[in-house]
Design a protein around this motif. Sequence first.
Motif, mmCIF file in Angstrom:
data_model
loop_
_atom_site.group_PDB
_atom_site.id
_atom_site.type_symbol
_atom_site.label_atom_id
_atom_site.label_comp_id
_atom_site.label_asym_id
_atom_site.label_seq_id
_atom_site.Cartn_x
_atom_site.Cartn_y
_atom_site.Cartn_z
ATOM 1 N N PRO A 85 0.828 -1.216 0.000
ATOM 2 C CA PRO A 85 0.000 0.000 0.000
ATOM 3 C C PRO A 85 0.857 1.259 0.000
ATOM 4 C CG PRO A 85 -0.731 -1.578 1.670
ATOM 5 C CD PRO A 85 0.565 -2.090 1.149
ATOM 6 N N GLU A 86 0.368 2.294 -0.667
ATOM 7 C CA GLU A 86 1.138 3.536 -0.819
ATOM 8 C C GLU A 86 1.404 4.219 0.510
ATOM 9 O OE1 GLU A 86 0.667 7.843 -3.136
ATOM 10 O OE2 GLU A 86 -0.681 6.170 -3.566
ATOM 11 N N LEU A 87 0.502 4.077 1.491
ATOM 12 C CA LEU A 87 0.663 4.771 2.773
ATOM 13 C C LEU A 87 1.889 4.285 3.544
ATOM 14 C CD1 LEU A 87 -0.426 6.666 5.000
ATOM 15 C CD2 LEU A 87 -1.822 4.761 5.822
ATOM 16 N N ILE A 88 2.248 3.025 3.387
ATOM 17 C CA ILE A 88 3.317 2.459 4.209
ATOM 18 C C ILE A 88 4.672 3.126 3.937
ATOM 19 C CG2 ILE A 88 4.479 0.343 4.911
ATOM 20 C CD1 ILE A 88 1.484 0.549 5.663
ATOM 21 N N PRO A 89 5.104 3.262 2.670
ATOM 22 C CA PRO A 89 6.373 3.956 2.437
ATOM 23 C C PRO A 89 6.362 5.392 2.969
ATOM 24 C CG PRO A 89 5.696 2.766 0.475
ATOM 25 C CD PRO A 89 4.546 2.708 1.434
ATOM 26 N N LYS A 90 5.224 6.059 2.881
ATOM 27 C CA LYS A 90 5.119 7.431 3.395
ATOM 28 C C LYS A 90 5.377 7.465 4.888
ATOM 29 C CE LYS A 90 1.689 11.136 3.961
ATOM 30 N NZ LYS A 90 0.272 11.520 3.704
ATOM 31 N N LEU A 91 4.784 6.538 5.625
ATOM 32 C CA LEU A 91 4.981 6.491 7.065
ATOM 33 C C LEU A 91 6.417 6.117 7.425
ATOM 34 C CD1 LEU A 91 1.642 4.867 8.226
ATOM 35 C CD2 LEU A 91 2.584 7.007 9.090
ATOM 36 N N VAL A 100 10.219 14.468 13.206
ATOM 37 C CA VAL A 100 8.791 14.197 13.155
ATOM 38 C C VAL A 100 8.272 13.869 14.550
ATOM 39 C CG1 VAL A 100 7.015 12.644 12.260
ATOM 40 C CG2 VAL A 100 8.837 13.418 10.770
ATOM 41 N N THR A 101 7.186 14.510 14.963
ATOM 42 C CA THR A 101 6.638 14.304 16.299
ATOM 43 C C THR A 101 5.659 13.139 16.323
ATOM 44 O OG1 THR A 101 4.753 15.774 15.924
ATOM 45 C CG2 THR A 101 6.821 16.790 16.704
ATOM 46 N N THR A 102 5.345 12.700 17.547
ATOM 47 C CA THR A 102 4.354 11.637 17.709
ATOM 48 C C THR A 102 3.006 12.066 17.145
ATOM 49 O OG1 THR A 102 5.444 10.804 19.695
ATOM 50 C CG2 THR A 102 3.139 10.188 19.389
ATOM 51 N N GLY A 103 2.668 13.356 17.340
ATOM 52 C CA GLY A 103 1.407 13.853 16.809
ATOM 53 C C GLY A 103 1.337 13.777 15.300
ATOM 54 N N GLU A 104 2.457 14.106 14.641
ATOM 55 C CA GLU A 104 2.487 14.028 13.180
ATOM 56 C C GLU A 104 2.338 12.582 12.706
ATOM 57 O OE1 GLU A 104 5.238 17.703 11.708
ATOM 58 O OE2 GLU A 104 6.222 16.175 12.921
ATOM 59 N N LEU A 105 3.014 11.661 13.401
ATOM 60 C CA LEU A 105 2.872 10.252 13.054
ATOM 61 C C LEU A 105 1.436 9.788 13.264
ATOM 62 C CD1 LEU A 105 6.127 8.708 14.594
ATOM 63 C CD2 LEU A 105 5.600 8.988 12.171
ATOM 64 N N SER A 106 0.833 10.239 14.359
ATOM 65 C CA SER A 106 -0.555 9.858 14.642
ATOM 66 C C SER A 106 -1.486 10.320 13.530
ATOM 67 C CB SER A 106 -1.007 10.465 15.974
ATOM 68 O OG SER A 106 -0.276 9.922 17.054
ATOM 69 N N ILE A 131 0.534 -2.022 31.352
ATOM 70 C CA ILE A 131 -0.067 -2.169 32.679
ATOM 71 C C ILE A 131 -1.566 -1.902 32.618
ATOM 72 C CG2 ILE A 131 -0.068 -1.280 35.039
ATOM 73 C CD1 ILE A 131 2.894 -0.629 34.688
ATOM 74 N N THR A 132 -1.936 -0.867 31.870
ATOM 75 C CA THR A 132 -3.350 -0.560 31.650
ATOM 76 C C THR A 132 -3.610 -0.537 30.145
ATOM 77 O OG1 THR A 132 -2.902 1.824 31.677
ATOM 78 C CG2 THR A 132 -3.541 0.784 33.771
ATOM 79 N N PRO A 133 -4.828 -0.822 29.713
ATOM 80 C CA PRO A 133 -5.127 -0.836 28.270
ATOM 81 C C PRO A 133 -4.794 0.497 27.596
ATOM 82 C CG PRO A 133 -6.925 -1.814 29.516
ATOM 83 C CD PRO A 133 -5.998 -1.212 30.526
ATOM 84 N N ILE A 134 -4.216 0.411 26.413
ATOM 85 C CA ILE A 134 -3.894 1.596 25.619
ATOM 86 C C ILE A 134 -5.094 1.922 24.748
ATOM 87 C CG2 ILE A 134 -2.334 2.583 23.909
ATOM 88 C CD1 ILE A 134 -1.003 1.999 26.575
ATOM 89 N N LYS A 135 -5.625 3.150 24.886
ATOM 90 C CA LYS A 135 -6.861 3.499 24.196
ATOM 91 C C LYS A 135 -6.696 4.595 23.149
ATOM 92 C CE LYS A 135 -9.753 2.118 28.127
ATOM 93 N NZ LYS A 135 -10.799 2.545 29.090
ATOM 94 N N THR A 136 -5.567 5.314 23.179
ATOM 95 C CA THR A 136 -5.388 6.406 22.213
ATOM 96 C C THR A 136 -4.239 6.090 21.271
ATOM 97 O OG1 THR A 136 -3.804 7.683 23.533
ATOM 98 C CG2 THR A 136 -6.156 8.022 23.980
ATOM 99 N N LEU A 137 -4.323 6.652 20.085
ATOM 100 C CA LEU A 137 -3.301 6.417 19.076
ATOM 101 C C LEU A 137 -1.955 6.988 19.508
ATOM 102 C CD1 LEU A 137 -2.805 5.207 16.302
ATOM 103 C CD2 LEU A 137 -3.517 7.385 15.286
ATOM 104 N N ASP A 138 -1.958 8.192 20.102
ATOM 105 C CA ASP A 138 -0.708 8.796 20.566
ATOM 106 C C ASP A 138 -0.009 7.906 21.582
ATOM 107 O OD1 ASP A 138 -1.097 10.937 18.942
ATOM 108 O OD2 ASP A 138 -1.579 12.373 20.521
ATOM 109 N N ALA A 139 -0.783 7.383 22.541
ATOM 110 C CA ALA A 139 -0.195 6.529 23.581
ATOM 111 C C ALA A 139 0.345 5.238 22.981
ATOM 112 C CB ALA A 139 -1.249 6.223 24.649
ATOM 113 N N ALA A 140 -0.361 4.708 21.990
ATOM 114 C CA ALA A 140 0.089 3.473 21.351
ATOM 115 C C ALA A 140 1.409 3.683 20.627
ATOM 116 C CB ALA A 140 -0.968 2.963 20.383
ATOM 117 N N ILE A 141 1.537 4.791 19.904
ATOM 118 C CA ILE A 141 2.758 5.065 19.160
ATOM 119 C C ILE A 141 3.930 5.308 20.104
ATOM 120 C CG2 ILE A 141 3.857 6.776 17.646
ATOM 121 C CD1 ILE A 141 1.225 6.969 16.136
#
Length: 324
Positions: A85-91, A100-106, A131-141
């Motif tokens: 997929p085209e998105l993968i090389p971009k990321l 590049v910041t975590t926010g930009e990656l998100s 330890i606790t479930p990860i619910k946000t994209l920023d936290a996951a990255i």
Amino acid sequence: MKNWITRLMGSADSQAAAADVAAHPDAGAPDAPPDAAQADELYYRWLLGPAGFDAPAETELLILEQVRSLAQNPAVAAELVPRVPELIPKLLRSLRDESVTTGELSRQVAEDVVLVADVLREANSAYYRPITPIKTLDAAIMLLGQNGLRMLLARVAFRPVIRMQDAGFARRAAPLVWNHSEKCAVAASLMAPGLTADIFESCLAGLMQDVGLIVAFRLADRVCQNGKVPKSAAFGAELLARSRALSAVIATHWDFPNDVADAIALAGDPGGSSLAQAVAQGDHIAKLRILIDAGMLSEDDPLVAEGLNSFQRRCLGKLSNLEE
């Protein structure tokens, strides 16, 4: 796919890898898995299931010869699998940019809802054990880190390559082979630090090594035309070996780093590189995990209890809850 892997390769998280090796001094067993042939035979039997049949010798030879011939025509072989997929090389390009910041990656990841789900699922997997479930994209990255995100993106990129729509036995086998590919990539990347192999290259080689097997099953479908594949152990062993060679040829045609292609071709060879040994061990551990989950092996089987060292058994445990 061509050049994007070569351009986007970066250094692995060496400090974390070194710390892991220091904590587990037995992690770098240098030899190829001693029971790899036995595991391969059981894995091939599991992969075929009820689709195996007693094929005439000439049918087996014809399939093997077609796989060998295709390995001599990498351009033709490469056309039998789709591109990424085209998105993968971009990321991945963004991951090479330290500014590049975590926010930009998100924001980039958020462009693909399926990828968002993949990132969140990965962050909450048994591999990371938050330890606790990860619910946000920023936290996951943030939890995955740069190297973890790169390896996840590589897995996402390869998913349509392995799990392509097809007919016959290749269609049935594709999700099973992809299950092995993902597990092999994770296991190889875990074994890499103790073998002084690059973590990300180990992940790539683990993902890539099954591409040839899917192509081989497509060829078998054309020859057999009954939705089945020859089931003899000797044929299975030869098909796995020749399809690995085919994977290496396709990797070279796609301009993968030479070390990655060589590691696929030489996985399990005692004279192979440290990267080849990481791939061989990852492949073996992934197959054992699959066979245990399928009920074909027990946790205390000698292949597991005596064939793996303590670090490899911990790696086996980390694979137990990976999403298929």
